[in-house]
Design a protein around this motif. Structure first.
Motif, short mmCIF file in Angstrom:
data_model
loop_
_atom_site.label_atom_id
_atom_site.label_comp_id
_atom_site.label_asym_id
_atom_site.label_seq_id
_atom_site.Cartn_x
_atom_site.Cartn_y
_atom_site.Cartn_z
N ARG A 80 -23.60 37.12 21.44
CA ARG A 80 -23.30 36.65 20.08
C ARG A 80 -21.96 35.94 19.99
O ARG A 80 -21.59 35.45 18.93
N GLY A 81 -21.22 35.89 21.11
CA GLY A 81 -20.00 35.09 21.15
C GLY A 81 -18.79 35.71 20.50
O GLY A 81 -17.88 34.98 20.09
N ARG A 104 -18.15 26.95 27.36
CA ARG A 104 -19.47 27.57 27.31
C ARG A 104 -20.56 26.55 27.07
O ARG A 104 -21.67 26.68 27.59
N ARG A 105 -20.28 25.52 26.30
CA ARG A 105 -21.25 24.44 26.12
C ARG A 105 -21.46 23.68 27.43
O ARG A 105 -22.59 23.34 27.79
N ALA A 106 -20.37 23.35 28.11
CA ALA A 106 -20.47 22.54 29.32
C ALA A 106 -21.19 23.29 30.45
O ALA A 106 -21.85 22.67 31.28
N ASN A 107 -21.07 24.62 30.46
CA ASN A 107 -21.75 25.44 31.46
C ASN A 107 -22.12 26.77 30.82
O ASN A 107 -21.34 27.73 30.89
N PRO A 108 -23.32 26.87 30.23
CA PRO A 108 -23.71 28.10 29.53
C PRO A 108 -23.96 29.29 30.46
O PRO A 108 -24.23 30.39 29.97
N ARG A 109 -23.93 29.04 31.77
CA ARG A 109 -24.16 30.13 32.75
C ARG A 109 -25.48 30.83 32.45
O ARG A 109 -26.52 30.18 32.42
N ASP A 110 -25.44 32.12 32.16
CA ASP A 110 -26.68 32.86 31.90
C ASP A 110 -26.97 33.02 30.41
O ASP A 110 -27.88 33.75 30.03
N LEU A 164 -28.40 31.22 28.29
CA LEU A 164 -29.69 30.73 27.83
C LEU A 164 -30.86 31.40 28.54
O LEU A 164 -32.01 31.02 28.33
N ASP A 165 -30.57 32.39 29.38
CA ASP A 165 -31.64 33.02 30.15
C ASP A 165 -32.64 33.77 29.28
O ASP A 165 -33.82 33.88 29.62
N GLU A 166 -32.18 34.27 28.15
CA GLU A 166 -33.02 35.14 27.33
C GLU A 166 -34.25 34.43 26.80
O GLU A 166 -35.36 34.96 26.85
N GLY A 177 -25.74 20.78 18.59
CA GLY A 177 -25.57 22.23 18.54
C GLY A 177 -26.88 22.98 18.42
O GLY A 177 -26.89 24.18 18.19
N ILE A 178 -27.99 22.26 18.59
CA ILE A 178 -29.30 22.91 18.42
C ILE A 178 -29.47 24.05 19.41
O ILE A 178 -29.96 25.13 19.07
N PHE A 179 -29.04 23.84 20.65
CA PHE A 179 -29.30 24.86 21.67
C PHE A 179 -28.50 26.13 21.44
O PHE A 179 -28.84 27.19 22.00
N ILE A 180 -27.45 26.08 20.62
CA ILE A 180 -26.70 27.30 20.32
C ILE A 180 -27.02 27.80 18.91
O ILE A 180 -26.37 28.73 18.42
N GLY A 181 -28.00 27.18 18.27
CA GLY A 181 -28.39 27.62 16.95
C GLY A 181 -27.50 27.12 15.83
O GLY A 181 -27.49 27.68 14.73
N ALA A 182 -26.75 26.06 16.10
CA ALA A 182 -25.86 25.47 15.08
C ALA A 182 -26.02 23.96 15.10
O ALA A 182 -25.17 23.24 15.64
#
Length: 447
Positions: free
Chosen positions: A302-303, A313-319, A321-323, A383-388
């Motif tokens: 949830r950040g 975190r945007r440039a490299n979301p790491r894990d 987006l795994d969920e 910001g769609i991929f982070i829900g914003a």
């Protein structure tokens, strides 16, 4: 040629800049050249070849200065590369960055109409990066490169940009940079994040399987494409005074000011990540290469530690987006090299002094559209991929001054309003850095 992990990465044929970390600190120079005569252009390539090192070497104290040579689509045309070969390159490369500016968010002050000439024009044919840990060796390499270009007519040096990395590794915004590079399978370069396995070599170097298990599209003939990589070159002016004023006006103390800056970037100025040091800076962690990139976002979905919209975190979301499983982050990783230009704005200064300063970013990867363009458009400018959907990257997103940035917090989140643009694009190019055999092939072309 086999390496220790069984990957046959032909290190002797790959330009060293694609895989090896730069020396730190360093000084450098970028040169752009125009080819007016194809025979002279081929002679130039032949003369530059002895300056270009392969990735086979292990840079040491006396062997860590190097030259990288790359070509634009117009440059390959100017050398007389056959039409069927030119047509085999990626469409984005053939079009060039300026033609794709609107899609990338380079509009307004950042549009090609306002770019620093000759960036974005058909005059840019050859791009060279010359880097050294000290000014003496840099001058020697630059002089050799200039002589190679100037000893006969038909070649013009049309642009030069000096650059540097401070001993602190910090850019003009004050943050340590260049920490989160991916490890490449078969490169021999160890991972900076032990929690992430190395990328398949084909994500960065052409001619090898990528993360999908397939060979990415490669220019023809094979000798030209194999062991090459696409290179994205961008000169970005940083509005440091505006950034400092924005934070100062929204913070009640210097401590809160530093925290707001860290929330926007995802790291403290020392390089310590918020995920490991959420409440205060930890310079010891920031300086420790074994720890400053050793993290994931699993326990911070949830950040509350690092906002989902933070730059890093945007440039490299790491894990992160795994969920939902909708995006394979590993398909969008790339090598990123950032270097500063222009004098640093003195600490505490809040007014613009009119001096041009900023960052020259270089990205390397096997697929321009899936890597650089995807990250720039989908993760930094959207910001769609982070829900914003209404939010952009707070530091480098294509901002028009009306943007917002959400900082999760209990019991009430904080939302920064009216984010002005802090970064202006001064220009850029899409280039191709061939392997060493391909450089010889280009030098020996016959018409």
């Amino acid at each position: 040629m086999s390496t220790g992990d069984g990957i046959g990465l032909e290190l002797d044929d790959i330009q060293t800049g694609a895989l090896h970390e730069r020396p730190s600190p360093y000084v450098g120079t970028y040169l752009l050249l125009r080819i007016d005569d194809r025979v002279a252009g081929r002679e130039l390539v032949a003369r530059l070849l002895p300056l270009v090192d392969s990735a086979r070497r292990s840079p040491g104290p006396d062997d860590d200065a190097w030259v990288t040579v790359a070509f634009t689509y117009q440059g390959l045309k100017a050398l007389g590369v056959p039409r069927d070969s030119l047509d085999s390159f990626a469409p984005e490369f053939r079009q060039g960055m300026a033609a794709r500016a609107a899609e990338l968010g380079d509009v307004g002050d950042s549009s090609p109409a306002n770019w620093e000439k000759p960036l974005g024009t058909s005059d840019v044919h050859v791009a060279m990066a010359i880097l050294s840990p000290d000014a003496t060796r840099l001058r020697g390499l630059v002089e050799r490169a200039r002589r190679a270009a100037e000893e006969r007519s038909g070649i013009e040096l049309i642009w030069q940009q000096d650059c540097f990395q401070l001993p602190t590794g910090r850019t003009s915004f004050g943050f340590k940079d260049g920490i989160g590079q991916p490890a490449i399978e078969g490169s021999g370069v160890p991972a900076s994040n032990p929690k992430e396995k190395p990328l398949k070599a084909g994500e960065i170097i052409l001619g090898y399987p990528d993360e999908t298990g397939e060979l990415p599209p490669m220019p023809a003939p094979e000798i030209l494409g194999r062991n090459g990589t696409y290179v994205v070159f961008r000169k970005l002016h940083t509005k440091v005074a505006a950034y400092r004023r924005y934070l100062r006006e929204r913070a009640a103390s210097r401590e809160e000011e530093a925290l707001l800056g860290a929330k926007m970037v995802g790291r403290w100025q020392s390089g310590a990540p918020l995920t490991l040091s959420p409440e205060h800076d930890d310079p010891e962690v920031g300086a420790d290469r074994r720890r400053n990139n050793d993290f994931l976002y699993t326990d911070d979905r949830r950040g509350f530690k690092c906002p989902a919209g933070a730059h890093a975190r945007r440039a490299n979301p790491r894990d992160a987006l795994d969920e939902d499983g909708s995006v394979n982050v590993r398909l969008h990783r790339m090598i990123r090299r950032g270097t500063s230009y222009g004098p640093m704005l003195p600490d505490g200064v809040l007014d613009d002094d009119g001096v041009d300063r900023g960052i020259v970013f270089v990205f390397a990867g096997a697929q321009l559209k899936r890597q650089f363009e995807f990250v720039k458009t989908q993760w930094l400018n959207d910001g769609i991929f982070i829900g914003a959907p209404a939010e952009k990257d707070p530091l480098v997103g294509a901002s028009d001054g009306s943007g917002t940035f959400t900082i999760p917090h209990r019991p009430i989140r904080r939302r920064l309003q009216q984010l002005p643009p802090f970064v202006i694009t001064r220009g850029g190019e899409y280039c191709f850095a061939p392997g060493l055999r391909a450089l010889r092939w280009l030098a020996e072309l016959e018409t």
